[in-house]
Design an enzyme around this catalytic site. Structure first.
Site, PDB file in Angstrom:
ATOM      1  N   HIS A   1     111.384  61.408  -6.054  1.00  0.00           N
ATOM      2  CA  HIS A   1     110.604  62.089  -7.209  1.00  0.00           C
ATOM      3  C   HIS A   1     110.911  61.830  -8.345  1.00  0.00           C
ATOM      4  O   HIS A   1     110.013  61.393  -9.374  1.00  0.00           O
ATOM      5  CB  HIS A   1     110.792  63.634  -7.259  1.00  0.00           C
ATOM      6  CG  HIS A   1     110.132  64.197  -5.911  1.00  0.00           C
ATOM      7  ND1 HIS A   1     110.720  65.200  -5.051  1.00  0.00           N
ATOM      8  CD2 HIS A   1     108.971  64.085  -4.938  1.00  0.00           C
ATOM      9  CE1 HIS A   1     110.383  65.723  -4.082  1.00  0.00           C
ATOM     10  NE2 HIS A   1     109.132  64.866  -3.926  1.00  0.00           N
TER      11      HIS A   1
ATOM     12  N   LYS B   1     102.823  77.091   3.682  1.00  0.00           N
ATOM     13  CA  LYS B   1     104.027  76.623   4.068  1.00  0.00           C
ATOM     14  C   LYS B   1     105.114  77.337   3.192  1.00  0.00           C
ATOM     15  O   LYS B   1     105.031  77.564   2.101  1.00  0.00           O
ATOM     16  CB  LYS B   1     103.874  75.157   3.415  1.00  0.00           C
ATOM     17  CG  LYS B   1     104.463  74.012   4.243  1.00  0.00           C
ATOM     18  CD  LYS B   1     104.048  72.491   3.783  1.00  0.00           C
ATOM     19  CE  LYS B   1     105.064  72.191   2.810  1.00  0.00           C
ATOM     20  NZ  LYS B   1     104.679  70.759   2.421  1.00  0.00           N
TER      21      LYS B   1
ATOM     22  N   ARG C   1     105.461  56.255   0.297  1.00  0.00           N
ATOM     23  CA  ARG C   1     106.451  55.691   1.005  1.00  0.00           C
ATOM     24  C   ARG C   1     106.066  54.893   2.382  1.00  0.00           C
ATOM     25  O   ARG C   1     106.404  53.670   2.580  1.00  0.00           O
ATOM     26  CB  ARG C   1     107.418  56.728   1.667  1.00  0.00           C
ATOM     27  CG  ARG C   1     108.341  57.508   0.493  1.00  0.00           C
ATOM     28  CD  ARG C   1     108.975  58.742   0.605  1.00  0.00           C
ATOM     29  NE  ARG C   1     107.851  59.679   1.022  1.00  0.00           N
ATOM     30  CZ  ARG C   1     108.021  61.143   1.135  1.00  0.00           C
ATOM     31  NH1 ARG C   1     109.009  61.487   1.524  1.00  0.00           N
ATOM     32  NH2 ARG C   1     106.710  61.825   1.327  1.00  0.00           N
TER      33      ARG C   1
ATOM     34  N   SER D   1     112.372  65.310   0.594  1.00  0.00           N
ATOM     35  CA  SER D   1     112.762  66.892   0.407  1.00  0.00           C
ATOM     36  C   SER D   1     113.240  67.383   1.729  1.00  0.00           C
ATOM     37  O   SER D   1     114.339  68.241   1.945  1.00  0.00           O
ATOM     38  CB  SER D   1     111.707  67.788  -0.225  1.00  0.00           C
ATOM     39  OG  SER D   1     111.098  67.475  -1.353  1.00  0.00           O
TER      40      SER D   1
HETATM   41  P1  ADP Z   1     103.910  67.069  -0.796  1.00  0.00           P
HETATM   42  O1  ADP Z   1     104.415  68.401   0.190  1.00  0.00           O
HETATM   43  O2  ADP Z   1     102.747  67.413  -1.342  1.00  0.00           O
HETATM   44  O3  ADP Z   1     104.085  65.777   0.005  1.00  0.00           O
HETATM   45  P2  ADP Z   1     106.512  66.580  -1.992  1.00  0.00           P
HETATM   46  O4  ADP Z   1     107.094  67.216  -2.893  1.00  0.00           O
HETATM   47  O5  ADP Z   1     107.082  66.197  -0.717  1.00  0.00           O
HETATM   48  O6  ADP Z   1     105.165  67.246  -1.817  1.00  0.00           O
HETATM   49  O7  ADP Z   1     106.141  65.086  -2.399  1.00  0.00           O
HETATM   50  C1  ADP Z   1     105.504  65.061  -3.618  1.00  0.00           C
HETATM   51  C2  ADP Z   1     104.968  63.742  -3.913  1.00  0.00           C
HETATM   52  O8  ADP Z   1     106.211  62.709  -4.093  1.00  0.00           O
HETATM   53  C3  ADP Z   1     104.135  62.833  -2.867  1.00  0.00           C
HETATM   54  O9  ADP Z   1     103.135  62.068  -3.295  1.00  0.00           O
HETATM   55  C4  ADP Z   1     105.074  62.164  -2.249  1.00  0.00           C
HETATM   56  O10 ADP Z   1     104.638  61.004  -1.247  1.00  0.00           O
HETATM   57  C5  ADP Z   1     106.275  61.830  -3.328  1.00  0.00           C
HETATM   58  N1  ADP Z   1     107.579  61.634  -2.632  1.00  0.00           N
HETATM   59  C6  ADP Z   1     108.121  62.190  -2.095  1.00  0.00           C
HETATM   60  N2  ADP Z   1     109.430  61.557  -1.808  1.00  0.00           N
HETATM   61  C7  ADP Z   1     109.564  60.311  -2.263  1.00  0.00           C
HETATM   62  C8  ADP Z   1     110.113  59.038  -2.434  1.00  0.00           C
HETATM   63  N3  ADP Z   1     111.421  59.081  -1.885  1.00  0.00           N
HETATM   64  N4  ADP Z   1     109.827  58.096  -3.004  1.00  0.00           N
HETATM   65  C9  ADP Z   1     108.489  58.090  -3.509  1.00  0.00           C
HETATM   66  N5  ADP Z   1     107.643  59.195  -3.372  1.00  0.00           N
HETATM   67  C10 ADP Z   1     108.202  60.061  -2.976  1.00  0.00           C
END
Ligand code: ADP
Length: 163
Positions: free
Chosen positions: A24, A48, A98, A135
Site C-alpha cells: 500500500h 466485513k 497485483r 493485508s
Molecule cells: P480492499 O479490501 O478494498 O481490496 P485493501 O486494503 O486490501 O482493500 O487494498 C486497497 C488497495 O491496495 C487495492 O487496490 C489493492 O489491490 C491494493 N493493494 C493491496 N496490496 C497491494 C500490494 N502488495 N501491491 C499493490 N497494491 C496493493
C-alpha cells in the site's frame, strides 16, 4: 492566461488497510508522482469485520506517510466511494493491481464508477517485489506471532488493543 489556475488533482485511494502494508505504502508514494494530493480512505460500511481498530489503522497510515503529511490525507468513510470522492472534490480513484483476480474486480468496479459517478480509476501495477503481499497475509502472520518487519511500513507496531 495569467489568471489561469489549474484545479488540484486529487485522488482517493480506498481500501480496508487492515493493516497498511509496504505494498500500500508504495502505491501511495507512486500516486503522489501523478496527483497533487492523495486521500487514503478507509471504507468501513461492509459486513466485513476488521481485525484492527479503525483508529489504529488511521494512525498507522499517518505514521507510514508522515514525511508526506502535506499531500497525504487519511480519512474513513461509509457509503459509496464515488460519493466520498465528490465530497472531497476528487476526480480520480487509485487502486493497486497485483493479479488478474485484482484486475477482474477493478475492471467492473472502475467501469461502474465512471458510468454512474464520472470518476476515473487509475490502476497502478504493483512493484514485483510486493505482488505477494496482502493485508490478509499480514494478519495471519501477526496472529501467529511471525516476523512482520519486511511486510509493514517502518515505525509501526501492530496491536489489536485487546487485553
Ligand atoms: P480492499 O479490501 O478494498 O481490496 P485493501 O486494503 O486490501 O482493500 O487494498 C486497497 C488497495 O491496495 C487495492 O487496490 C489493492 O489491490 C491494493 N493493494 C493491496 N496490496 C497491494 C500490494 N502488495 N501491491 C499493490 N497494491 C496493493
Amino acid at each position: 492566461m495569467e489568471n489561469f489556475r489549474k484545479e488540484p488533482r486529487i485522488a482517493v485511494f480506498p481500501g480496508s488497510f487492515d493493516p497498511i502494508t509496504v505494498g500500500h505504502e508504495a502505491i501511495i508514494r507512486r500516486a503522489l508522482t501523478l496527483f497533487d494530493k492523495v486521500i487514503v480512505a478507509i471504507g468501513h460500511n461492509t459486513a466485513k469485520k476488521s481485525l484492527f481498530p479503525l483508529e489504529r489503522r488511521i494512525e498507522w497510515i499517518k505514521t507510514a506517510l508522515q514525511d508526506k503529511s502535506d499531500v497525504v490525507e487519511v480519512q474513513s468513510f461509509t457509503g459509496l466511494t464515488i460519493d466520498f470522492c465528490k465530497k472531497m472534490n476528487a476526480r480520480f480513484i487509485v487502486r493497486g493491481l497485483r493479479t488478474s483476480t485484482d484486475f477482474e474486480f477493478e475492471y467492473s468496479t472502475g467501469q461502474v464508477n465512471r458510468q454512474i459517478g464520472g470518476i476515473e480509476t487509475v490502476l497502478l501495477l504493483t512493484d514485483p517485489q510486493y505482488t505477494h503481499i496482502s493485508s490478509g497475509i499480514v494478519r495471519d502472520i501477526f496472529l501467529y506471532g511471525g516476523a512482520l518487519e519486511t511486510l509493514i511500513p517502518k515505525g509501526i507496531k501492530l496491536t489489536t488493543d485487546e487485553k
